[in-house]
Design a protein around this motif. Sequence first.
Motif, PDB file in Angstrom:
ATOM      1  N   GLY A 175     -19.729 -66.150  -0.194  1.00 22.06           N
ATOM      2  CA  GLY A 175     -18.755 -66.334  -1.222  1.00 22.06           C
ATOM      3  C   GLY A 175     -17.993 -67.436  -1.030  1.00 22.06           C
ATOM      4  O   GLY A 175     -17.737 -68.021   0.118  1.00 22.06           O
ATOM      5  N   PHE A 176     -17.564 -68.203  -2.071  1.00 16.16           N
ATOM      6  CA  PHE A 176     -16.874 -69.461  -1.781  1.00 16.16           C
ATOM      7  C   PHE A 176     -15.688 -69.757  -2.630  1.00 16.16           C
ATOM      8  O   PHE A 176     -15.506 -69.154  -3.772  1.00 16.16           O
ATOM      9  CB  PHE A 176     -17.892 -70.544  -2.471  1.00 16.16           C
ATOM     10  N   ASP A 177     -14.693 -70.043  -1.870  1.00 14.99           N
ATOM     11  CA  ASP A 177     -13.192 -70.312  -2.397  1.00 14.99           C
ATOM     12  C   ASP A 177     -13.210 -71.998  -2.588  1.00 14.99           C
ATOM     13  O   ASP A 177     -13.438 -72.857  -1.494  1.00 14.99           O
ATOM     14  CB  ASP A 177     -12.261 -70.049  -1.455  1.00 14.99           C
ATOM     15  N   GLU A 178     -12.733 -72.321  -3.490  1.00 19.86           N
ATOM     16  CA  GLU A 178     -12.637 -73.770  -4.098  1.00 19.86           C
ATOM     17  C   GLU A 178     -11.532 -74.602  -3.610  1.00 19.86           C
ATOM     18  O   GLU A 178     -11.515 -75.735  -3.519  1.00 19.86           O
ATOM     19  CB  GLU A 178     -12.608 -73.915  -5.600  1.00 19.86           C
ATOM     20  N   TRP A 198     -17.861 -64.032   8.701  1.00 20.64           N
ATOM     21  CA  TRP A 198     -17.390 -65.516   9.130  1.00 20.64           C
ATOM     22  C   TRP A 198     -16.692 -66.268   8.091  1.00 20.64           C
ATOM     23  O   TRP A 198     -16.700 -65.953   6.873  1.00 20.64           O
ATOM     24  CB  TRP A 198     -18.716 -66.392   9.473  1.00 20.64           C
ATOM     25  N   ARG A 199     -16.001 -67.128   8.329  1.00 19.58           N
ATOM     26  CA  ARG A 199     -15.074 -67.946   7.554  1.00 19.58           C
ATOM     27  C   ARG A 199     -15.387 -69.500   8.177  1.00 19.58           C
ATOM     28  O   ARG A 199     -15.095 -69.741   9.087  1.00 19.58           O
ATOM     29  CB  ARG A 199     -13.652 -67.644   7.575  1.00 19.58           C
ATOM     30  N   ILE A 200     -15.797 -70.417   7.137  1.00 21.39           N
ATOM     31  CA  ILE A 200     -16.184 -71.810   7.496  1.00 21.39           C
ATOM     32  C   ILE A 200     -15.593 -72.588   6.442  1.00 21.39           C
ATOM     33  O   ILE A 200     -15.823 -72.754   5.355  1.00 21.39           O
ATOM     34  CB  ILE A 200     -17.829 -71.918   7.397  1.00 21.39           C
ATOM     35  N   PRO A 201     -14.621 -73.619   7.032  1.00 23.98           N
ATOM     36  CA  PRO A 201     -13.893 -74.361   6.227  1.00 23.98           C
ATOM     37  C   PRO A 201     -14.818 -75.686   5.630  1.00 23.98           C
ATOM     38  O   PRO A 201     -15.543 -76.166   6.843  1.00 23.98           O
ATOM     39  CB  PRO A 201     -13.026 -74.995   7.215  1.00 23.98           C
ATOM     40  N   ARG A 202     -14.919 -75.853   4.641  1.00 23.00           N
ATOM     41  CA  ARG A 202     -15.976 -76.833   4.004  1.00 23.00           C
ATOM     42  C   ARG A 202     -15.229 -78.337   3.491  1.00 23.00           C
ATOM     43  O   ARG A 202     -15.584 -79.054   2.736  1.00 23.00           O
ATOM     44  CB  ARG A 202     -16.757 -76.541   2.944  1.00 23.00           C
ATOM     45  N   GLY A 203     -14.109 -78.471   4.037  1.00 15.90           N
ATOM     46  CA  GLY A 203     -13.243 -79.644   3.641  1.00 15.90           C
ATOM     47  C   GLY A 203     -12.941 -79.841   1.998  1.00 15.90           C
ATOM     48  O   GLY A 203     -12.435 -78.712   1.743  1.00 15.90           O
ATOM     49  N   GLY A 206     -14.166 -76.730   0.187  1.00 14.09           N
ATOM     50  CA  GLY A 206     -13.513 -75.249  -0.069  1.00 14.09           C
ATOM     51  C   GLY A 206     -13.793 -74.722   1.088  1.00 14.09           C
ATOM     52  O   GLY A 206     -13.960 -75.161   2.302  1.00 14.09           O
ATOM     53  N   VAL A 207     -13.743 -73.365   1.270  1.00 12.30           N
ATOM     54  CA  VAL A 207     -14.079 -72.466   2.247  1.00 12.30           C
ATOM     55  C   VAL A 207     -15.268 -71.545   2.011  1.00 12.30           C
ATOM     56  O   VAL A 207     -15.503 -71.062   0.623  1.00 12.30           O
ATOM     57  CB  VAL A 207     -12.816 -71.564   2.512  1.00 12.30           C
ATOM     58  N   GLU A 208     -16.254 -71.394   2.796  1.00  9.07           N
ATOM     59  CA  GLU A 208     -17.338 -70.822   2.798  1.00  9.07           C
ATOM     60  C   GLU A 208     -17.162 -69.015   3.605  1.00  9.07           C
ATOM     61  O   GLU A 208     -16.716 -69.185   4.884  1.00  9.07           O
ATOM     62  CB  GLU A 208     -18.581 -71.038   3.488  1.00  9.07           C
ATOM     63  N   TYR A 209     -17.225 -67.942   2.772  1.00  2.41           N
ATOM     64  CA  TYR A 209     -17.114 -66.762   3.570  1.00  2.41           C
ATOM     65  C   TYR A 209     -18.377 -66.028   3.534  1.00  2.41           C
ATOM     66  O   TYR A 209     -19.292 -66.123   2.598  1.00  2.41           O
ATOM     67  CB  TYR A 209     -16.085 -65.811   2.812  1.00  2.41           C
ATOM     68  N   GLY A 210     -18.694 -65.380   4.612  1.00  5.91           N
ATOM     69  CA  GLY A 210     -19.997 -64.684   4.573  1.00  5.91           C
ATOM     70  C   GLY A 210     -19.888 -63.448   5.526  1.00  5.91           C
ATOM     71  O   GLY A 210     -19.132 -63.018   6.541  1.00  5.91           O
ATOM     72  N   LEU A 211     -21.020 -62.623   5.481  1.00  7.74           N
ATOM     73  CA  LEU A 211     -21.229 -61.319   6.185  1.00  7.74           C
ATOM     74  C   LEU A 211     -22.700 -60.758   6.124  1.00  7.74           C
ATOM     75  O   LEU A 211     -23.248 -61.243   5.256  1.00  7.74           O
ATOM     76  CB  LEU A 211     -20.439 -60.359   5.588  1.00  7.74           C
TER      77      LEU A 211
END
Length: 361
Positions: A175-178, A198-203, A206-211
């Motif tokens: 899922g992606f937070d903008e 996981w939580r991955i910052p994408r500059g 936004g942010v990628e969340y995953g499981l």
Amino acid sequence: MHDFVVVGAGPAGARFARRAAESGSDVLAFEQGTVGEPLACSGHVSTDIWEFTPEGARDDLLQNEVYGARFHLGGADSRAYEFYKDEVVSNVIDRVGLDRTLAEAARAAGADLREHHTVVGVTEHRDHVAVDVRGPEGVETHRAKMVAGCDGPRSRVRRELNLPEPEELLHGVLGFDEEPDHQDFVDVHLTVPSFFAWRIPRGEAGVEYGLGMAADSEDVRERFDDLVAEYGAEVHRRCSGLIPVGPPKRVTGRRSFLVGDAAAQTKPFTGGGIRYGMTAADHAVREIDPDDPGTLGDYERAWRDDLRTDIRLGKAVRTGYSLPTPVQRAGMAMFEGEIGVHMDRPTTLFSREQLRAMLSR
């Protein structure tokens, strides 16, 4: 009669198509839909990715640079164990853009790559393979000396030719937070049965969340929603897919071979397979002669010799995700700090760089 028909134009398929075309082979490749869609894979990769892309791709695809990871044994507010380097550990990239860049590189090399073509049948014969494909003009049959199954976890090529299945399939949700996030650490949560979140910052992206967890689990989406809620995020876009783990004992047939997720050439401890799949694709190009089916065995040996140890150690790393919490806590505290480990190669746990990093604490 083509030298190779390639089924699937993700990173592994596009890489094979490009390198095989560059070596002079006649390559016809099919992608079921539009290259890169739908997204079903994380964009967190090692810096080695640029060894496989055309010149200038980094400028177009890079979203963020990562220096380390915070490991949690609980939720977003739980104690974080930090592991880091003084140099960039990994990159966050435009994942859809990567697929399209690799596909265009394959076309530029001379591969005939056709989108919106679905393979519906594969039959091996004594001197060729027949591939039935449904495209905009109906069903066509194409002949090739070899077929490369690069068509993902539910590989049609693998099923049609009765090749062995991966050891297991996990269900991954993204899922992606903008909201822009320029942090240089990813967050890893060992709170999911047998795998992690996981939580991955994408500059600016936004942010990628995953499981990820067992494919037959009924609470994947519920756990994902809990993760996102803990961070107070608003996820505007979601996707999901299967993660194959554990290569089967055989990934070749009489005139066929599997590459990438179709062969479960992935990291057991993260599920990532971009680099492993493209590495195996390079081995396939070097080893397989389309006029000599006997060279399929050379491909089997080559990619396994290259990746076997890292995959085995990766399985050992993954067992740590399911250890009792007190044991995990003690291990995290012992190894926390600067590391010398490469994110794709568990064998570097025993490297001079890792020993040097531990002694310097």
